[in-house]
Design an enzyme around this catalytic site. Structure first.
Site, PDB file in Angstrom:
ATOM      1  N   LYS A 191       9.582   5.834   4.303  1.00 29.96           N
ATOM      2  CA  LYS A 191       8.696   4.970   5.098  1.00 29.96           C
ATOM      3  C   LYS A 191       8.562   3.595   4.453  1.00 29.96           C
ATOM      4  CE  LYS A 191       4.086   4.539   5.095  1.00 29.96           C
ATOM      5  NZ  LYS A 191       3.944   3.101   5.359  1.00 29.96           N
ATOM      6  N   GLU A 265       5.028   5.841  -8.972  1.00 25.63           N
ATOM      7  CA  GLU A 265       5.216   4.541  -9.608  1.00 25.63           C
ATOM      8  C   GLU A 265       4.046   3.694  -9.127  1.00 25.63           C
ATOM      9  OE1 GLU A 265       5.589   1.446 -10.709  1.00 25.63           O
ATOM     10  OE2 GLU A 265       7.329   0.874  -9.507  1.00 25.63           O
ATOM     11  N   CYS A 299       4.079  -4.780  -9.556  1.00 19.75           N
ATOM     12  CA  CYS A 299       3.254  -3.766 -10.219  1.00 19.75           C
ATOM     13  C   CYS A 299       3.261  -3.952 -11.727  1.00 19.75           C
ATOM     14  CB  CYS A 299       3.731  -2.372  -9.842  1.00 19.75           C
ATOM     15  SG  CYS A 299       5.496  -2.169 -10.013  1.00 19.75           S
ATOM     16  N   GLU A 397      -6.132  -4.161 -11.458  1.00 19.26           N
ATOM     17  CA  GLU A 397      -4.926  -4.801 -10.940  1.00 19.26           C
ATOM     18  C   GLU A 397      -5.303  -5.715  -9.772  1.00 19.26           C
ATOM     19  OE1 GLU A 397      -2.006  -2.243  -8.996  1.00 19.26           O
ATOM     20  OE2 GLU A 397      -0.470  -3.433  -9.987  1.00 19.26           O
TER      21      GLU A 397
END
Lengths: 488, 279
Positions: A191, A265, A299, A397
């Protein structure tokens, strides 16, 4: 510190626009690619996709529901015996074909990706797309050598892999997930992210062009609910997810007790450590690459600068001068360094964090070589100084071009501060002293350590995190392990 | 008149010491010879202390040379072999356990060679991926696997450089106690391997809610509901749960790597290497 005149570059670096002129047909509608056929999807599920650099609609996207996901999984299951039963060499040949075809269509992919994602054409053209092709090329060659990647033991694939990729590196993440899964003999339901579906449609064309057996790769579009349908489907053997840590936790909870294997991840808050004995101008380049590449939508972004106290002022002065040469604007302009923030939602998130950073006592500095365009979603390269390890902007983050600046005095303190995070994805270390580089690098609790560099990626180099940044690796030999098991 | 047998108190083995549970809980297990063993039942607080000890010891353990760790594992094989006849298990189980330790002793300075790689990247960097210890592992061997199951967990976890807390079933107290005595006389540094008796499911629950445990190792076929509950708990902190079917065969390299982290280092290979920046 030597005083330098302030650079007033706004207007001084006006380059004539160098717009990418390659004509590409942008898919007006993104449906699904199931069992080797493109489908429009169900009209009632359509939603619109925006060009982040203009805010204008690019077209429509269908959202796959449980029924369509089930059809995709059934197609992948049906294709599994044939695909896993092929000789490794034959499987590899398909992957080589995909790699080659991607190379031939590199510019198409780069332009579409830039339009869809908002990142500069220079990045999609020079990094994302060539690396994506490179991953297929690398793993193609593994398909007939898998026992050499398992300590000499015979291995088998896991079955049907459900894969969910993020919007920050759309085509590259598709390649990171598909190439090792296919090389090891798994079939896939993948996806793309809901805000970046375009390059996957080009990939579907490529898979068709190379004659990949139908059902081996199935692409379903849609938001989180489509992802949940994949995660919860009982006939999936393996989930591979790249995205945020909170969603990673939800997925792990959903598959608890199901026997499904997982690769996660997830997020990061990576430290970029600059020692006083570093080559400072190169370190400045590395810090810029670390946090401003892809507007910080990375990331492993080096979002915490740890600079040795004795050089803090000098280093920040050099860093600011460098930032004032960065061009922000039209991602399709080849001169552009900083593109658009991918979505209104992410734009709001970044703004919220910047505001929070100031509220918690941080000092804000923003700059670039030019003003941001009026339309679209833009954030100038941002520094937050006077921040502390307990501040939100240092712990969480942000996923934007926002660098928090901290200092340290000794290597031990640098390591301690770098490791003081719930994440453990990546880190950078800058020094010209080899013994210090090795000792610091090996003590950092992160999956990827760049020494005198940052944000470099290679198909042969395993990538992935520790702790709340997840587990499993993508790239290199270690990237094969999550998709196969030893026959015992 | 027959001689009165002496009962035995089985103590937890934590940080190199034999201790009673802080909870005071003791389970009296009859051995069928008119004799009782009193098993100290480990508690949540005992587990917390053991995690502290394992965390502290683990740094030193993985900092030892691989050659030295191999010798220590081999020493444990020697200690176990020396008392093999007295172990409360079958001869076959005792021998298999000793052999398994020899297997792992040999892996200590080789497994990282098999799993680590030198990666040919397209930039002027020496790029290598090394496997390094995860940290603290909590393992529940399958009681059906006997001594071999316990030793398999010890070998797999410690050979990768981890600290370990072994949760054994109270019914196997005597066997686990014999193992702790061998451990104590081997050269394992205190705290690297800690052994609990008690209710495995209860202790696994405590371990799942402890934030300083890096991995769970579950052997055998635990009930699906138990596994689901444990995995849900561990999902919150993204802790990995390694499930092992049985100890009949030693862990293969791909299973061992789950008990380690792959760390990839891009080491600049030339003087003043560039940052790779295109800006």
């Amino acid at each position: 510190m030597q005083e330098r005149p302030e650079l007033k570059l706004s207007g001084a670096l006006d380059l004539a626009p160098a717009l990418e002129s390659h004509k590409v047909k942008v898919p007006e509608h993104c449906g699904h690619y199931i069992d080797g056929a493109l489908r429009l999807g169900k009209p009632e599920t359509y939603f619109s996709n925006l060009n982040p650099s203009t805010g204008m609609p690019l077209g429509t996207v269908a959202a796959a529901d449980e029924e369509e996901v089930d059809q995709a999984v059934k197609a992948a299951r049906a294709a599994f015996p044939g695909w896993s039963g092929l000789s490794g060499l034959e499987r590899g040949k398909y992957l080589f074909r995909i790699a080659r075809r991607m190379q031939e269509r590199e510019r198409d992919l780069a332009v579409v990706e830039t339009i869809d994602n908002g990142k500069p054409i220079r990045e999609t053209r020079d990094i994302d797309v060539p690396l994506a092709a490179g991953h297929f090329f690398y793993y193609a060659g593994w398909a007939d050598k898998l026992e050499y990647a398992s300590g000499g033991k015979p291995v088998r694939p896991l079955g049907v892999a459900g894969q969910i990729v993020p919007w920050n590196f759309p085509i590259l993440m598709l390649a990171w997930k598909l190439a090792p899964a296919l090389a090891t003999g798994n079939t896939c339901v993948i996806k793309p992210a809901e805000t970046t579906p375009l390059s996957a449609m080009l990939l579907a064309e490529i898979l068709d062009e190379v004659g990949l057996p139908k059902g081996v790769v199935n692409i379903v579009n849609g938001p989180g609910t489509t992802g949940a349908a994949i995660v919860n489907h009982p006939d999936i053997d393996k989930i591979s997810f790249t995205g945020s840590t909170p969603v990673g936790r939800m997925i792990m909870k959903s598959i608890a007790g199901s026997g499904k294997k997982a690769t996660m991840e997830l997020g990061g808050k990576s430290a970029n450590i600059v020692f006083a004995d570093a080559a400072l101008d190169q370190a400045v380049e590395g810090v810029v690459t670390g946090i401003f590449m892809n507007q910080g939508h990375v990331c492993c972004a080096g979002s915490r600068l740890l600079v040795e106290e004795s050089i803090k002022d000098e280093f920040l002065a050099r860093l600011k001068r460098r930032i004032l040469t960065l061009k922000i604007g039209d991602p399709l302009d080849k001169n552009t360094d900083i593109g658009a923030i991918n979505s209104p939602k992410q734009f709001a998130t970044v703004q919220r964090y910047i505001k929070l950073g100031v509220e918690e006592g941080g000092t804000l500095w923003q700059g670039a070589a030019c003003d941001a365009p009026d339309e679209g979603f833009w954030v100038l390269p941002t520094l937050l100084t006077d921040v502390h390890p307990s501040d939100t902007v240092v712990r969480e983050e942000i996923f934007g071009p926002v660098l928090s600046v901290l200092t340290f005095r000794t290597p031990d303190e640098a390591v301690q501060k770098a490791n003081n995070s719930e994440y453990g994805l990546a880190a950078g270390v800058w020094s010209e002293k080899t013994s210090k580089l090795f000792s610091v690098a090996h003590r950092l609790n992160a999956g990827v350590i760049w020494v005198n560099g940052y944000n470099m990626f290679d198909p042969a180099s395993p990538f992935g995190g520790m702790r709340h940044s997840g587990f499993g690796r993508e790239g290199g030999v270690a990237g094969l392990w999550p998709y196969m098991e030893v026959v015992r | 008149m027959s001689r009165l047998r002496i009962d035995k108190t089985l103590k937890l083995y934590v940080n190199g010491k034999f201790i009673r549970s802080e909870s005071g809980r003791v389970l009296a297990v009859p051995t069928g010879e008119g004799r009782v063993v009193n098993v100290a039942m480990g508690s949540k607080k005992d587990l917390r202390n053991a995690v502290l000890a394992a965390r502290k010891a683990q740094g030193g353990w993985c900092g030892k040379t691989a050659y030295n760790r191999g010798q220590i594992l081999y020493r444990l094989a020697e200690m176990l072999d020396g008392r093999a006849d007295a172990l409360p298990t079958t001869k076959a189980d005792a021998e298999a356990a000793v052999d398994r330790l020899v297997h792992y002793a040999g892996w200590a300075d080789k497994i990282t060679q098999v799993l680590s790689t030198l990666n040919p990247v397209s930039q002027t960097y020496v790029n290598y991926s090394r496997v390094r210890a995860l940290g603290v592992v909590v393992a529940a061997p399958d009681p059906k696997d006997g001594l071999l199951g316990m030793v398999e967990a010890i070998g797999a976890a410690t050979v990768m450089g981890n600290g370990l807390i072994l949760l054994t079933d109270a019914a196997q107290g005597e066997l686990a106690a014999a193992l702790t005595e061998a451990l104590h006389t081997s050269d394992f540094p205190s705290g690297v391997v800690n052994v609990f008796f008690g209710d495995q499911a209860e202790l696994l629950g405590h371990a799942s809610r402890h934030d300083d445990v890096d991995a769970l190792y579950l052997a055998g076929a635990a009930p699906a509901a138990v596994v689901k509950g444990l995995e849900e708990e561990n999902a919150l902190v993204l802790r990995r749960v390694l499930k092992v079917a049985s100890a009949a065969k030693p862990a293969d390299p791909l299973q061992l790597q789950v008990l380690s982290e792959v760390q990839t280092v891009w080491m600049s290979a030339y003087e003043s290497a560039g940052g790779g920046s295109a800006y």
